[in-house]
Scaffold this active site. Structure first.
Site, PDB file in Angstrom:
ATOM      1  N   CYS A   1       0.831  -1.203   0.000  1.00  0.00           N
ATOM      2  CA  CYS A   1       0.000   0.000   0.000  1.00  0.00           C
ATOM      3  C   CYS A   1       0.872   1.262   0.000  1.00  0.00           C
ATOM      4  O   CYS A   1       1.820   1.357   0.764  1.00  0.00           O
ATOM      5  CB  CYS A   1      -0.803   0.005   1.305  1.00  0.00           C
ATOM      6  SG  CYS A   1      -2.548   0.218   1.077  1.00  0.00           S
ATOM      7  N   HIS A   2       0.507   2.216  -0.830  1.00  0.00           N
ATOM      8  CA  HIS A   2       1.236   3.483  -0.852  1.00  0.00           C
ATOM      9  C   HIS A   2       0.838   4.346   0.347  1.00  0.00           C
ATOM     10  O   HIS A   2      -0.344   4.436   0.679  1.00  0.00           O
ATOM     11  CB  HIS A   2       0.890   4.267  -2.115  1.00  0.00           C
ATOM     12  CG  HIS A   2       1.438   3.636  -3.344  1.00  0.00           C
ATOM     13  ND1 HIS A   2       0.753   2.646  -4.019  1.00  0.00           N
ATOM     14  CD2 HIS A   2       2.596   3.825  -4.018  1.00  0.00           C
ATOM     15  CE1 HIS A   2       1.479   2.269  -5.066  1.00  0.00           C
ATOM     16  NE2 HIS A   2       2.600   2.958  -5.088  1.00  0.00           N
TER      17      HIS A   2
ATOM     18  N   MET B   1      -8.228   0.825   0.565  1.00  0.00           N
ATOM     19  CA  MET B   1      -7.614   0.012   1.620  1.00  0.00           C
ATOM     20  C   MET B   1      -7.744   0.705   2.976  1.00  0.00           C
ATOM     21  O   MET B   1      -7.910   0.050   4.006  1.00  0.00           O
ATOM     22  CB  MET B   1      -6.141  -0.282   1.298  1.00  0.00           C
ATOM     23  CG  MET B   1      -5.905  -1.193   0.108  1.00  0.00           C
ATOM     24  SD  MET B   1      -6.982  -2.656   0.010  1.00  0.00           S
ATOM     25  CE  MET B   1      -6.601  -3.500   1.560  1.00  0.00           C
ATOM     26  N   GLU B   2      -7.679   2.034   2.968  1.00  0.00           N
ATOM     27  CA  GLU B   2      -7.846   2.773   4.226  1.00  0.00           C
ATOM     28  C   GLU B   2      -9.263   2.562   4.771  1.00  0.00           C
ATOM     29  O   GLU B   2      -9.452   2.366   5.981  1.00  0.00           O
ATOM     30  CB  GLU B   2      -7.590   4.271   3.994  1.00  0.00           C
ATOM     31  CG  GLU B   2      -6.124   4.671   3.952  1.00  0.00           C
ATOM     32  CD  GLU B   2      -5.396   4.237   2.686  1.00  0.00           C
ATOM     33  OE1 GLU B   2      -6.074   3.813   1.708  1.00  0.00           O
ATOM     34  OE2 GLU B   2      -4.154   4.316   2.651  1.00  0.00           O
TER      35      GLU B   2
ATOM     36  N   ASP C   1     -13.100  -7.364  20.639  1.00  0.00           N
ATOM     37  CA  ASP C   1     -12.254  -7.383  21.841  1.00  0.00           C
ATOM     38  C   ASP C   1     -13.026  -6.934  23.077  1.00  0.00           C
ATOM     39  O   ASP C   1     -12.882  -7.515  24.157  1.00  0.00           O
ATOM     40  CB  ASP C   1     -11.051  -6.462  21.628  1.00  0.00           C
ATOM     41  CG  ASP C   1     -10.172  -6.351  22.860  1.00  0.00           C
ATOM     42  OD1 ASP C   1      -9.799  -7.401  23.404  1.00  0.00           O
ATOM     43  OD2 ASP C   1      -9.853  -5.226  23.272  1.00  0.00           O
TER      44      ASP C   1
END
Lengths: 163, 163, 163, 163, 163, 163
Positions: A78-79, A113-114, A128
């Site tokens: 990923c950039h 992707m972010e 969690d």
């Protein structure tokens, strides 16, 4: 062995971070969603802020926003880019919490992707915080829903069955 | 306003990292899995190492292992611990890649978040490397399958429908 | 110049991370506090959750907890350790928000830097979220108040004037 | 419970990273200061490089510069940006060390959080290196003093009493 | 394609973080060295603190110590551990600066990667600070020199020609 | 002591991150190389993927690419920038593995530290994965070979003896 010496390894197959420097920065936006499936008793506790570890959705929202900023550190090819806006929101259903994230930037590469990473880390944070109450949870339906900006134009998913 | 002064905020509802210091370190293990659903043409490219961005599963494996180590930095209420072993492996189906991760440690707290985070980041990495070939991918079925060590004893999932 | 050659630089004055390996792990606890001074209108907005950037204290609590875990990455000569519990709480006064953090561990070295760092980063987060409403804020009185465990025994501050 | 299903959570109150993508990049600068109050014997040791842990101010300067770069990773709603210059300097008084940091960038958002974070982490580093010599230290007066660039124009603090 | 379905990928060749949980924690130490070769005029500037970017060796020492703590985040198959002591020192020769790092811990795995990483990052920092003065620098001779603790017993290098 | 009070410390000698904000972003590229010297038996194992820890070069490639992105977090006075492309490749000789990295960006500052850091971390990863098979390894010849873009124009090294 001498013939092996100085032979360049064929770089095909080797992972690379492709060159985005010839591209012009443009405004880009991506929207992703996923769901954390859980027992109905657990969604009630989340909704009424009764989980003993504390505010589940508030914590998940911040974890998701922080994860959007760390995406290039997590996803090897990923950039790096500078996110200009991140929103993470939630819908509570009978037996799930839906996570939605939207990311915007002005850059040479997209932010899908972010947006996906923000959803995944927000969902893991929900898991969690609820796991001592509910061992049955499953995270699913993590998908991109909208993407604008970039040379390939806008794109919109209409259903999960598209895959 | 004077009556607001010096009033301690009720910390109920505030997120906290619960105290694990009274626990003794024991050996703990967790196993998690998820799937990246994709077009059959894409699984074939992954299997034959024909994705132009490079070796998909090799890259995803390393991203997953690195993510296991960064779990407490990503998940706000997660305790830091020292992972003692991490394995990430893959099964390729007709229209999915299955990710399986196993994490072990000797510590005061379990490693299920580490195993789930490793799966999630490995899946996101697969997505990133295949996304120019296939826009339809969906990540799902992220769940814990086994957990040993700790005061609550061993646990094993038998199906995804348990939730 | 020959006489300069091979001369070991005097390491005195050079920063070092002192050796804690001969110490035995013991239970350690530290409590720190600081204040963010602000206009009374701003404390009212914080108390009523009316700051446009969102939930100020919830965000600051998570930032503080995360910062406790990152302390050795921020403070160069700090030893890494595994925090076993972190709590961050707040008191709202007329013209300040007080931050209190408590950190516990079982380790060879104390957690006062973790408690102070949690307070500082929680205070900076409050500042960040309120700064478009109030440019006058000042962060102060960041101090250790209690410390237990370790060879030097328990310690307690009775006032800020001790320095 | 059905009526809870599919109800979008009201995002008001939820923290968000506001959108800066419509802004144009401009040159921005911020200057912040704080003080570490300590015993006069301690300031003398700092000034004469007699602290056994090593060069206090040199270490604090580097910690501050590194922290400026990590600000968006520490402060959840802070936008990432590329700092173009960071300076951290010190003044030694009778019973304090003053830290001053200046940060510059060309970006869509200001650098005041970067300057404040650099000061805070430099001060915490001074505390860490001096704490075995002086338990009485207090960090205070952390404030922004100057800010230029951006739509609201230059701003300058004239005294700490402004808050 | 059906026969590919559900076939477990052979994990041989796949990178793994080997299991250290069966090992007992013991005291471990490692010593590494490397050299930054540079023009004699550059070593003189380093020695007299005349490099315009600032204190070269003080900055490199801190960068090396910080890098030792981040080793498992940089080297994918490295186990996380808690370093208990790190020292980085320098010798200035006619046309080189030698970096020496020593790392100690009490853990289940050794610290040779931590010592080597500290040397490498300290050397890169020297390079960074001197590069506007000297474009000819080369970093070399990065090697482990001593290692104690662990099941294989102490080890000591006697010359660089051993490889 | 009064005369020490309020005296500004001479900032000369203090490390600083120099101001790059007046520069215009331009396309920049850097190429670096280094070698990991090892026993011929070890290069054979690397070439035939027979190292028990897994795929050495695939892991090293990813570690190098990730390290390029983290360079400003590792090297204190390095400016942050957004790398636009990173390639890491390898040549296997009789008794060495050569690492070559190339980094590109469009920014106000060069990428030589990113290229050198990628090489160093890839080499350290090779070392880590081979060290149980070969204790004699030495990393050397880490140097910049090409650099384009920026006000000083293109530069090319012709031999390692230039230093």
């Amino acid at each position: 062995m001498a013939d092996r010496s100085l032979t360049h390894l064929d770089p095909l197959g080797g992972a690379r971070m492709v060159d985005v420097t010839p591209k012009e920065p443009t405004h880009r936006r991506a929207l992703a969603r996923c769901r954390v499936w859980m027992a109905p008793e657990t969604t009630e506790k989340v909704a009424s802020n009764a989980i003993t570890k504390g505010d589940v959705l508030g914590t998940a929202r911040i974890a998701g926003i922080q994860a959007a900023k760390r995406t290039p550190d997590l996803i090897p090819m990923c950039h790096p880019l500078l996110v200009g806006a991140v929103h993470v929101n939630f819908t509570i259903g009978d037996d799930y919490v839906e996570v939605e994230s939207q990311v915007e930037t002005v850059d040479r590469t997209g932010v899908e992707m972010e947006a996906l990473t923000a959803c995944a880390v927000a969902a893991l944070t929900i898991y969690d915080m609820c796991k001592s109450a509910d061992r049955s949870m499953v995270i699913g339906e993590l998908a991109l829903w909208e993407k604008t900006g970039g040379s390939r134009g806008p794109w919109r998913r209409t259903s999960l069955d598209e895959h």
